[in-house]
Design a protein around this motif. Structure first.
Motif, PDB file in Angstrom:
ATOM      1  N   ASP A 145       0.842  -1.188   0.000  1.00  0.00           N
ATOM      2  CA  ASP A 145       0.000   0.000   0.000  1.00  0.00           C
ATOM      3  C   ASP A 145       0.881   1.244   0.000  1.00  0.00           C
ATOM      4  N   ALA A 146       0.274   2.410   0.230  1.00  0.00           N
ATOM      5  CA  ALA A 146       1.006   3.673   0.130  1.00  0.00           C
ATOM      6  C   ALA A 146       2.132   3.790   1.149  1.00  0.00           C
ATOM      7  N   GLU A 147       2.057   3.041   2.268  1.00  0.00           N
ATOM      8  CA  GLU A 147       3.105   3.094   3.286  1.00  0.00           C
ATOM      9  C   GLU A 147       4.163   2.016   3.071  1.00  0.00           C
ATOM     10  N   THR A 148       3.739   0.774   2.952  1.00  0.00           N
ATOM     11  CA  THR A 148       4.695  -0.340   2.910  1.00  0.00           C
ATOM     12  C   THR A 148       5.549  -0.341   1.654  1.00  0.00           C
ATOM     13  N   ASP A 153      11.912  -2.993   4.884  1.00  0.00           N
ATOM     14  CA  ASP A 153      11.463  -3.935   5.912  1.00  0.00           C
ATOM     15  C   ASP A 153       9.974  -4.255   5.805  1.00  0.00           C
ATOM     16  N   THR A 154       9.213  -3.500   5.001  1.00  0.00           N
ATOM     17  CA  THR A 154       7.785  -3.778   4.842  1.00  0.00           C
ATOM     18  C   THR A 154       7.412  -4.125   3.401  1.00  0.00           C
ATOM     19  N   LYS A 155       8.372  -4.081   2.499  1.00  0.00           N
ATOM     20  CA  LYS A 155       8.103  -4.365   1.088  1.00  0.00           C
ATOM     21  C   LYS A 155       7.596  -5.798   0.912  1.00  0.00           C
ATOM     22  N   ASP A 156       6.446  -5.956   0.238  1.00  0.00           N
ATOM     23  CA  ASP A 156       5.830  -7.271  -0.025  1.00  0.00           C
ATOM     24  C   ASP A 156       5.501  -8.023   1.266  1.00  0.00           C
TER      25      ASP A 156
END
Length: 289
Positions: A145-148, A153-156
């Protein structure tokens, strides 16, 4: 009655016939000179312009319907980029034209239902969709989403499982954390990572803590935001990155550091021994607080 009497009998007056009303002649307007002319005229009697032939309405309607169906068929079967028709086609519904709709192969209505679940779980708006695995029963996707989408560390990290038969969401996980199960929101995805605003807040506190422990803080330079690593474990947050400064001789040296926070408050900072560029020899070490 005698013949004379018959002759003398007055003849009945014949009824006068009423003149027939003349029908108004059908006319049209010449598109060239705008004069009113007979409807069936092929040439205008005023300007001699040739009059256009009218296309029968029924034939025009049939031709338009045939062209529409032909365009829809070519779009669906050849280009795989369906047009959303004003009616339901006999060979299936058109897919949504968004990245999510094309990747998950869902219609606009199915996509709306999926996005509603995402929003309930704190996932919105969707920026990327990747298919991971799929079979006859279900398919699994990685969502950003717009944040990850901005952080390594939050990609996919958002994993969505979709039922392939009715295109409903079966489960959502953020890394190893359950977010959605069997139609119920278990947790918010935002509970398991730091938002952009939170990261900026911790980054600012890290700069203050690290600069206070550098011999020449005015020479310090830090990586871009993508070069910072954040780890969240309940109320504890750990931030890792590097800083490059110049020593007394003006030689650039780089040091890795770790800053720990608990319940949003600074706890400690550790800075590794500086390493001069072009050498592996440690020049010193700044301790922990």
């Amino acid at each position: 009655m005698s013949e004379n009497e018959k002759k003398e009998k007055p003849e009945k007056a014949k009824k006068e016939k009423k003149p027939k009303k003349e029908k108004a002649a059908k006319t049209k307007v010449c598109p060239s000179c705008k004069a009113e002319i007979p409807k069936n005229a092929k040439l205008c009697p005023h300007c001699a312009a040739k009059q256009p032939k009218k296309f029968p309405v029924v034939i025009a309607a049939v031709l338009a319907a045939v062209l529409l169906l032909a365009g829809l068929s070519v779009s669906v079967f050849v280009f795989h980029f369906p047009i959303d028709p004003p009616f339901e086609l006999p060979f299936g519904k058109a897919l949504s034209e968004t990245e999510l709709g094309q990747t998950m192969e869902v219609t606009s209505k199915q996509e709306e239902a999926i996005l509603a679940v995402f929003e309930q779980c704190g996932i919105y708006p969707v920026r990327e969709v990747k298919r991971l695995v799929s079979d006859d029963e279900s398919a699994t996707y990685a969502i950003n989403d717009a944040e990850t989408v901005h952080f390594p560390d939050t990609k996919d990290a958002i994993i969505v499982e979709l039922n392939n038969k009715d295109k409903t969401v079966q489960s959502i996980d953020f890394q190893k954390h359950a977010v959605y199960r069997n139609g119920t929101v278990v947790a918010q995805a935002t509970d398991f990572y730091l938002s952009s605003a939170q990261r900026d807040h911790y980054l600012s506190m890290c700069l203050t803590a690290v600069n206070a422990r550098l011999p020449l803080p005015e020479t310090a330079s830090y990586p871009a935001k993508s070069g910072w690593n954040y780890t969240s474990d309940g109320d504890k947050v750990t931030v890792e990155s590097t800083v490059t400064t110049k020593d007394a001789n003006g030689t650039p040296v780089t040091q890795a550091f770790t800053v720990e926070f608990e319940e949003g408050e600074f706890v400690s900072v550790s800075i590794e021994a500086p390493v001069s560029q072009g050498t592996d020899k440690a020049a010193g070490e700044t301790g922990n607080d």
